[in-house]
Design a protein around this motif. Structure first.
Motif, PDB file in Angstrom:
ATOM      1  N   GLY A  24       0.948  -1.081   0.015  1.00 42.17           N
ATOM      2  CA  GLY A  24       0.096   0.202  -0.043  1.00 42.17           C
ATOM      3  C   GLY A  24       0.923   1.295   0.111  1.00 42.17           C
ATOM      4  N   ALA A  25       1.866   1.224   0.867  1.00 41.41           N
ATOM      5  CA  ALA A  25       3.020   2.363   0.848  1.00 41.41           C
ATOM      6  C   ALA A  25       3.405   2.601  -0.352  1.00 41.41           C
ATOM      7  N   SER A  26       3.924   1.524  -1.102  1.00 45.19           N
ATOM      8  CA  SER A  26       4.756   1.580  -2.470  1.00 45.19           C
ATOM      9  C   SER A  26       3.920   2.178  -3.500  1.00 45.19           C
ATOM     10  N   SER A  27       2.426   1.627  -3.511  1.00 51.15           N
ATOM     11  CA  SER A  27       1.396   2.148  -4.579  1.00 51.15           C
ATOM     12  C   SER A  27       1.060   3.704  -4.175  1.00 51.15           C
ATOM     13  N   GLN A  28       0.882   3.948  -3.092  1.00 47.61           N
ATOM     14  CA  GLN A  28       0.779   5.378  -2.664  1.00 47.61           C
ATOM     15  C   GLN A  28       1.790   6.157  -3.129  1.00 47.61           C
ATOM     16  N   ALA A  29       3.098   5.927  -2.957  1.00 46.29           N
ATOM     17  CA  ALA A  29       4.189   6.773  -3.294  1.00 46.29           C
ATOM     18  C   ALA A  29       4.201   6.848  -4.786  1.00 46.29           C
ATOM     19  N   VAL A  30       3.862   5.819  -5.648  1.00 46.84           N
ATOM     20  CA  VAL A  30       3.702   6.138  -7.111  1.00 46.84           C
ATOM     21  C   VAL A  30       2.539   6.740  -7.694  1.00 46.84           C
ATOM     22  N   ALA A  31       1.428   6.692  -6.684  1.00 49.13           N
ATOM     23  CA  ALA A  31       0.091   7.551  -7.037  1.00 49.13           C
ATOM     24  C   ALA A  31       0.469   8.866  -6.713  1.00 49.13           C
ATOM     25  N   GLU A  32       1.255   9.450  -5.660  1.00 50.10           N
ATOM     26  CA  GLU A  32       1.549  10.782  -5.310  1.00 50.10           C
ATOM     27  C   GLU A  32       2.650  11.357  -5.988  1.00 50.10           C
ATOM     28  N   GLY A  33       3.536  10.403  -6.974  1.00 53.85           N
ATOM     29  CA  GLY A  33       4.506  10.896  -7.736  1.00 53.85           C
ATOM     30  C   GLY A  33       5.733  11.162  -6.900  1.00 53.85           C
ATOM     31  N   THR A  34       6.168  10.115  -6.037  1.00 48.80           N
ATOM     32  CA  THR A  34       7.315  10.493  -5.322  1.00 48.80           C
ATOM     33  C   THR A  34       8.187   9.246  -5.407  1.00 48.80           C
ATOM     34  N   GLY A  35       9.625   9.326  -5.139  1.00 46.69           N
ATOM     35  CA  GLY A  35      10.368   8.199  -5.288  1.00 46.69           C
ATOM     36  C   GLY A  35      11.614   8.391  -6.174  1.00 46.69           C
ATOM     37  N   ALA A  36      12.431   7.601  -5.902  1.00 42.96           N
ATOM     38  CA  ALA A  36      13.877   7.765  -6.531  1.00 42.96           C
ATOM     39  C   ALA A  36      14.155   6.349  -7.312  1.00 42.96           C
ATOM     40  N   PHE A  37      14.685   6.331  -8.490  1.00 47.00           N
ATOM     41  CA  PHE A  37      15.135   5.152  -9.308  1.00 47.00           C
ATOM     42  C   PHE A  37      16.354   5.164  -9.892  1.00 47.00           C
ATOM     43  N   GLN A  38      17.046   4.013  -9.714  1.00 41.76           N
ATOM     44  CA  GLN A  38      18.378   3.982 -10.258  1.00 41.76           C
ATOM     45  C   GLN A  38      18.529   3.454 -11.460  1.00 41.76           C
ATOM     46  N   ILE A  39      19.345   3.879 -12.544  1.00 40.05           N
ATOM     47  CA  ILE A  39      19.691   3.266 -13.787  1.00 40.05           C
ATOM     48  C   ILE A  39      21.181   3.133 -13.786  1.00 40.05           C
ATOM     49  N   ASN A  40      21.617   2.150 -14.271  1.00 35.50           N
ATOM     50  CA  ASN A  40      23.099   1.827 -14.481  1.00 35.50           C
ATOM     51  C   ASN A  40      23.006   1.610 -15.946  1.00 35.50           C
ATOM     52  N   GLN A 157       1.309  12.859 -16.288  1.00 39.10           N
ATOM     53  CA  GLN A 157       0.925  11.656 -15.218  1.00 39.10           C
ATOM     54  C   GLN A 157       1.178  10.572 -15.695  1.00 39.10           C
ATOM     55  N   ALA A 158       0.983  10.210 -17.018  1.00 43.92           N
ATOM     56  CA  ALA A 158       1.405   9.147 -17.593  1.00 43.92           C
ATOM     57  C   ALA A 158       2.944   8.708 -17.431  1.00 43.92           C
ATOM     58  N   VAL A 159       3.910   9.427 -17.491  1.00 45.53           N
ATOM     59  CA  VAL A 159       5.305   9.373 -17.168  1.00 45.53           C
ATOM     60  C   VAL A 159       5.340   9.082 -15.687  1.00 45.53           C
ATOM     61  N   VAL A 160       4.594   9.816 -14.909  1.00 47.13           N
ATOM     62  CA  VAL A 160       4.590   9.353 -13.494  1.00 47.13           C
ATOM     63  C   VAL A 160       4.279   7.959 -13.054  1.00 47.13           C
ATOM     64  N   ASP A 161       3.052   7.606 -13.798  1.00 52.20           N
ATOM     65  CA  ASP A 161       2.683   6.323 -13.365  1.00 52.20           C
ATOM     66  C   ASP A 161       3.481   5.026 -13.942  1.00 52.20           C
ATOM     67  N   HIS A 162       4.214   5.402 -15.146  1.00 51.15           N
ATOM     68  CA  HIS A 162       4.835   4.450 -15.860  1.00 51.15           C
ATOM     69  C   HIS A 162       6.508   4.522 -15.692  1.00 51.15           C
ATOM     70  N   ILE A 163       6.979   5.465 -14.714  1.00 51.43           N
ATOM     71  CA  ILE A 163       8.445   5.754 -14.707  1.00 51.43           C
ATOM     72  C   ILE A 163       9.283   4.455 -14.788  1.00 51.43           C
ATOM     73  N   LYS A 164       8.861   3.232 -14.072  1.00 51.07           N
ATOM     74  CA  LYS A 164       9.684   2.115 -14.103  1.00 51.07           C
ATOM     75  C   LYS A 164       9.713   1.650 -15.397  1.00 51.07           C
ATOM     76  N   ASP A 165       9.016   1.809 -16.381  1.00 52.41           N
ATOM     77  CA  ASP A 165       9.053   1.378 -17.661  1.00 52.41           C
ATOM     78  C   ASP A 165       9.727   2.058 -18.789  1.00 52.41           C
ATOM     79  N   LEU A 166      10.268   3.259 -18.403  1.00 51.19           N
ATOM     80  CA  LEU A 166      11.314   3.986 -19.115  1.00 51.19           C
ATOM     81  C   LEU A 166      12.508   3.922 -18.717  1.00 51.19           C
ATOM     82  N   HIS A 167      13.460   4.237 -19.960  1.00 53.81           N
ATOM     83  CA  HIS A 167      15.113   3.995 -19.664  1.00 53.81           C
ATOM     84  C   HIS A 167      15.648   4.980 -20.391  1.00 53.81           C
ATOM     85  N   ILE A 168      17.039   5.058 -20.036  1.00 50.34           N
ATOM     86  CA  ILE A 168      17.952   6.147 -20.514  1.00 50.34           C
ATOM     87  C   ILE A 168      18.717   5.382 -21.757  1.00 50.34           C
TER      88      ILE A 168
END
Length: 274
Positions: A24-40, A157-168
């Motif tokens: 629930g906390a993880s889903s709420q963080a995504v819904a609220e548009g917060t969090g950090a994501f690492q890419i190697n 908002q689509a980018v916020v919702d699917h940030i994990k599906d994007l890559h650099i």
């Protein structure tokens, strides 16, 4: 016997409750548009390029930080967030995607795997797909072939919702090792014949590793590692799975302590009776 059943019940109740709490906390963080994501970032086209990137969300503001090396010194490096915000599964390509067999993985061949441009990571101005080849607004590698980039970008908002599906993906290779992009190295770009292929071919690619991973490792792009914290691991580094594990094992420890206390109580009663 009643105490034992009660202890087991406490653990069984705690498990789904802990999992529900963390999910629930993880889903709420995504819904609220917060969090950090690492890419190697790992090399493509035998470029030797590598790096580390961080994507940080605060509402619909996306901060992108990139530290990379092995790029062509003094040359602009086109870079983008590729992928999909509608559920398609894209990923980084490899050498097998060189379908024409010319020894160079060009952008058209690689796009089959990593998808179209979603955000152009320019240093200023627009960040839309049309800015994908705006090399005059892309970061330039220093004399050692390193790029340090940071920019905060308003996103949908689509980018916020699917940030994990994007890559650099960063672009720019030097096939003939002359420290510049030229037509002699690999001919014309299939994207724009006015540009050399070296300028648009991908040099590295990286996918999101996970949420709430903290910050770019202190070790930088040389090692990709930093000093470990032996005393107390931050919850942010542990992620949802780690929090769930701590919650469940904590409940089990409470149950074990309760069982020990009850056993000691029974032993004391028996001793008094004797």
């Amino acid at each position: 016997m009643i105490a034992k059943r009660t202890s087991r019940l406490a653990v069984l109740v705690a498990l789904p409750a802990a999992l529900a709490l963390t999910v629930g906390a993880s889903s709420q963080a995504v819904a609220e548009g917060t969090g950090a994501f690492q890419i190697n970032l790992a090399q493509l086209n035998d470029s030797g390029s590598k790096g580390t990137a961080m994507l940080s969300l605060k509402g619909r503001q996306l901060t992108v930080k990139i530290e990379s090396e092995g790029l062509v010194p003094g040359q602009p490096s086109a870079q983008h967030l590729h992928g999909s915000t509608d559920g398609h599964d894209f990923h980084c390509p490899d050498a097998s995607d060189d379908t024409n067999g010319d020894g160079i993985l060009n952008n058209t061949e690689a796009t089959v795997d990593y998808g179209n441009i979603n955000i152009s990571l320019t240093t200023k101005g627009p960040t839309d797909m049309e800015s994908g080849l705006a090399v005059d607004r892309m970061p330039v590698a220093n004399a050692q072939g390193r790029v340090s980039y940071e920019r905060t970008i308003p996103v949908s908002q689509a980018v916020v919702d699917h940030i994990k599906d994007l890559h650099i993906v960063q672009h720019g290779i030097d096939r003939n090792d002359n420290k510049k992009y030229d037509f002699d190295g690999a001919g014309k770009s299939e994207l724009d014949p006015k540009l050399p292929q070296e300028a648009t071919a991908p040099t590295n690619c990286g996918e999101v590793l996970g949420a709430a991973v903290g910050s770019i490792p202190v070790g930088g792009v040389e090692t990709g590692t930093g000093p470990s914290e032996e005393k107390g691991v931050p919850v942010a580094v542990m992620g949802a799975g780690g929090v769930a594990f701590v919650a469940v094992t904590g409940a089990m420890a409470v149950a074990r302590r309760r069982k020990s206390v009850l056993a000691a109580g029974r032993a004391g009663s028996n001793g008094s009776a004797a």
